[in-house]
Write a protein that holds these residues in place. Structure first.
Motif, PDB file in Angstrom:
ATOM      1  N   TYR A 191       0.852  -1.194   0.000  1.00 15.53           N
ATOM      2  CA  TYR A 191       0.000   0.000   0.000  1.00 15.53           C
ATOM      3  C   TYR A 191       0.889   1.245   0.000  1.00 15.53           C
ATOM      4  CZ  TYR A 191      -3.589   3.389   1.184  1.00 15.53           C
ATOM      5  OH  TYR A 191      -4.437   4.467   1.160  1.00 15.53           O
ATOM      6  N   GLU A 200       0.883   5.563  -1.251  1.00 19.81           N
ATOM      7  CA  GLU A 200       0.057   6.695  -1.653  1.00 19.81           C
ATOM      8  C   GLU A 200       0.541   7.256  -2.985  1.00 19.81           C
ATOM      9  OE1 GLU A 200      -0.317   9.606   1.375  1.00 19.81           O
ATOM     10  OE2 GLU A 200      -1.380   8.267   2.744  1.00 19.81           O
ATOM     11  N   ILE A 207      -9.133  11.815  -4.841  1.00 20.55           N
ATOM     12  CA  ILE A 207     -10.417  11.118  -4.738  1.00 20.55           C
ATOM     13  C   ILE A 207     -11.394  12.058  -4.051  1.00 20.55           C
ATOM     14  CG2 ILE A 207     -11.630   9.087  -3.881  1.00 20.55           C
ATOM     15  CD1 ILE A 207      -9.493   8.396  -5.906  1.00 20.55           C
ATOM     16  N   ARG A 241     -14.270  13.298  -1.930  1.00 21.28           N
ATOM     17  CA  ARG A 241     -14.945  12.713  -0.770  1.00 21.28           C
ATOM     18  C   ARG A 241     -16.373  13.223  -0.619  1.00 21.28           C
ATOM     19  NH1 ARG A 241     -11.660   9.906   2.659  1.00 21.28           N
ATOM     20  NH2 ARG A 241      -9.456   9.940   2.106  1.00 21.28           N
ATOM     21  N   PHE A 256      -4.414   1.400  -3.850  1.00 19.25           N
ATOM     22  CA  PHE A 256      -4.554   2.722  -3.227  1.00 19.25           C
ATOM     23  C   PHE A 256      -5.873   3.374  -3.618  1.00 19.25           C
ATOM     24  CE2 PHE A 256      -4.109   7.305  -4.016  1.00 19.25           C
ATOM     25  CZ  PHE A 256      -3.946   7.762  -2.712  1.00 19.25           C
ATOM     26  N   THR A 257      -6.207   3.339  -4.909  1.00 15.92           N
ATOM     27  CA  THR A 257      -7.434   3.988  -5.386  1.00 15.92           C
ATOM     28  C   THR A 257      -8.669   3.363  -4.762  1.00 15.92           C
ATOM     29  OG1 THR A 257      -6.324   4.447  -7.491  1.00 15.92           O
ATOM     30  CG2 THR A 257      -8.719   4.645  -7.450  1.00 15.92           C
ATOM     31  N   VAL A 273      -8.940   1.652  -1.910  1.00 16.27           N
ATOM     32  CA  VAL A 273      -9.018   1.945  -0.475  1.00 16.27           C
ATOM     33  C   VAL A 273      -9.486   3.380  -0.249  1.00 16.27           C
ATOM     34  CG1 VAL A 273      -7.651   2.256   1.625  1.00 16.27           C
ATOM     35  CG2 VAL A 273      -7.342   0.214   0.229  1.00 16.27           C
ATOM     36  N   GLN A 274      -8.967   4.317  -1.024  1.00 16.30           N
ATOM     37  CA  GLN A 274      -9.344   5.713  -0.857  1.00 16.30           C
ATOM     38  C   GLN A 274     -10.825   5.939  -1.180  1.00 16.30           C
ATOM     39  OE1 GLN A 274      -7.459   8.397   0.352  1.00 16.30           O
ATOM     40  NE2 GLN A 274      -6.181   6.666   0.986  1.00 16.30           N
ATOM     41  N   MET A 275     -11.330   5.237  -2.174  1.00 18.44           N
ATOM     42  CA  MET A 275     -12.741   5.390  -2.525  1.00 18.44           C
ATOM     43  C   MET A 275     -13.642   4.773  -1.455  1.00 18.44           C
ATOM     44  SD  MET A 275     -12.759   4.925  -6.671  1.00 18.44           S
ATOM     45  CE  MET A 275     -14.485   5.390  -6.825  1.00 18.44           C
ATOM     46  N   MET A 296     -12.834   4.649   1.724  1.00 19.47           N
ATOM     47  CA  MET A 296     -12.752   5.604   2.829  1.00 19.47           C
ATOM     48  C   MET A 296     -13.596   6.844   2.569  1.00 19.47           C
ATOM     49  SD  MET A 296      -8.676   5.297   3.731  1.00 19.47           S
ATOM     50  CE  MET A 296      -8.749   6.647   4.911  1.00 19.47           C
ATOM     51  N   ALA A 297     -13.797   7.164   1.292  1.00 17.21           N
ATOM     52  CA  ALA A 297     -14.639   8.301   0.932  1.00 17.21           C
ATOM     53  C   ALA A 297     -16.123   7.957   0.975  1.00 17.21           C
ATOM     54  CB  ALA A 297     -14.266   8.806  -0.463  1.00 17.21           C
ATOM     55  N   GLU A 305     -13.673  -2.446   2.929  1.00 16.70           N
ATOM     56  CA  GLU A 305     -12.273  -2.803   2.726  1.00 16.70           C
ATOM     57  C   GLU A 305     -12.078  -4.298   2.513  1.00 16.70           C
ATOM     58  OE1 GLU A 305      -9.181  -1.141   5.079  1.00 16.70           O
ATOM     59  OE2 GLU A 305     -10.252   0.731   5.437  1.00 16.70           O
TER      60      GLU A 305
END
Length: 366
Positions: A165, A167, A172, A174, A261-262, A264-266, A268-269, A293
């Motif tokens: 993982y 960055e 992204i 949110r 990464f993409t 996971v970020q989406m 989290m958003a 996740e």
């Protein structure tokens, strides 16, 4: 090895024969003949008796491993009879490189001192991927190692190595309004019109529809009670990954890190989205809905198993034919191995108005 042993054996017999002619009496020739006949005969007998007496298995099933850390693997060699005890065994273990091509071979030599011997090997995965470890063959040397036989046991195990993982500079968003659609995921912040999902039960407010009133519960409470239905959230955003014809392992590794990464970020958003990729084995597009996740890990496993670098047709062409009539509100397109990307054509095939292209190159993302 067998040829070397025969050369040594024949050289020794020639030397003994010369010595016997020069210095040994008639009784010595009998001993010489026995020395010449017994080893090959003994080897042939053991070879015939033990040809299929060795079995190879893995003592445990591998599941997952961490990149850069050694993974222990125990191989069990079992002799079905005592006839094979004392023989020398050479084992060849082949591990694929994560891209579907068998490349790394581990060679191990042991002696069968008991009917069941265990060999501890250490695998050192340097890259992410779905790996298969199989025993390619075993070679058993019988008797005086004058004869040998090779077997190809069906011993196979697999393990999954997650990408690291890291960055990357991909923004992204949110925020964004939840859109209604055909989905099994429902909003936690607003009500809708899907009677199959209950969102809330509350007191009546002026302007509420009469068909939303729960008359039975209202009679119990002696106040007007309204039930709000669920708001199904449309899954109309996607992350596409296309690595058609990409052969550079470093680029593929970086693409998987970027996908990880993409996704996971989406999550989290708070977004619900599809990940879309090509299945090179079945020559079609696959997609997986990501809500949390836990879905990301399963998605990465499926992507790395799919042979996505093999099949040559563009992913947007396959998607357009396979999911005709579906629309995407927006998507992120990760790609490598393609020389040309026609913006308008891809938008038309994916039926989307908002698309962000991310090209993955060796040592760079643009």
């Amino acid at each position: 090895m067998v040829i070397k042993n025969w050369v040594i054996y024949i050289a020794v017999m020639i030397g003994l024969s010369i010595f016997a002619v020069l210095y040994i009496k008639q009784s010595g020739f009998i001993v010489l003949i026995m020395a010449a006949v017994v080893p090959p005969l003994y080897s042939v007998v053991l070879y015939a008796a033990a040809r299929r007496s060795v079995k190879v298995t893995f003592s445990q099933k591998l599941k997952s491993a961490e990149k850069g850390k050694k993974l222990p693997l125990t191989v069990c060699i079992e002799s079905r009879g005592k006839i094979s005890l004392g023989c020398r065994v050479v084992l060849f273990l082949v591990v694929n490189d994560g891209l579907g091509a068998y490349s790394n071979t581990i060679k191990k030599k042991i002696y069968l001192n008991s009917q069941q011997e265990e060999i501890l090997l250490y695998l050192d995965p340097k890259r992410c991927g779905f790996f298969e470890a199989r025993v390619d063959k075993i070679i058993c040397y019988q008797g005086f190692s004058l004869l040998r036989y090779a077997a190809r046991p069906e011993a196979l195990t697999s393990f999954f190595v997650m990408p690291e993982y890291r960055e990357y500079p991909i923004p992204i968003k949110r925020d964004g309004e939840e859109r209604e659609g055909d989905s099994e995921c429902y909003s936690s912040v607003k009500a809708g019109n899907d009677p199959s999902e209950l969102y809330d039960i509350r007191y009546y407010r002026p302007g509420d529809r009469q068909n939303a009133i729960n008359w039975k519960l209202s009679a119990k409470k002696k106040e007007m009670i309204v039930q709000d239905y669920g708001f199904p959230i449309a899954c109309d955003t996607a992350v596409l990954i296309d690595l058609t014809n990409e052969r550079d392992a470093d680029t593929i590794e970086r693409a998987m890190e970027l996908l990880y990464f993409t996704a996971v970020q989406m999550v989290m958003a708070g977004k619900i989205f599809y990940v879309i990729w090509k299945d090179g084995h079945e020559k079609k597009v696959r997609r997986k809905m990501i809500r949390e996740e836990e879905d990301v890990s399963q998605m990465l496993l499926e992507v790395l198993q799919s042979g996505m670098t093999k099949y040559g047709d563009p992913i947007e062409e396959l998607y357009s034919a396979q999911f005709e009539g579906e629309y995407l509100f927006g998507c992120i397109f990760l790609y490598s191995g393609r020389k040309q990307m026609e913006d308008e054509v891809i938008r038309d095939r994916l039926r989307t108005s908002a698309i962000e292209f991310v090209r993955v190159q060796k040592g760079d993302v643009c």
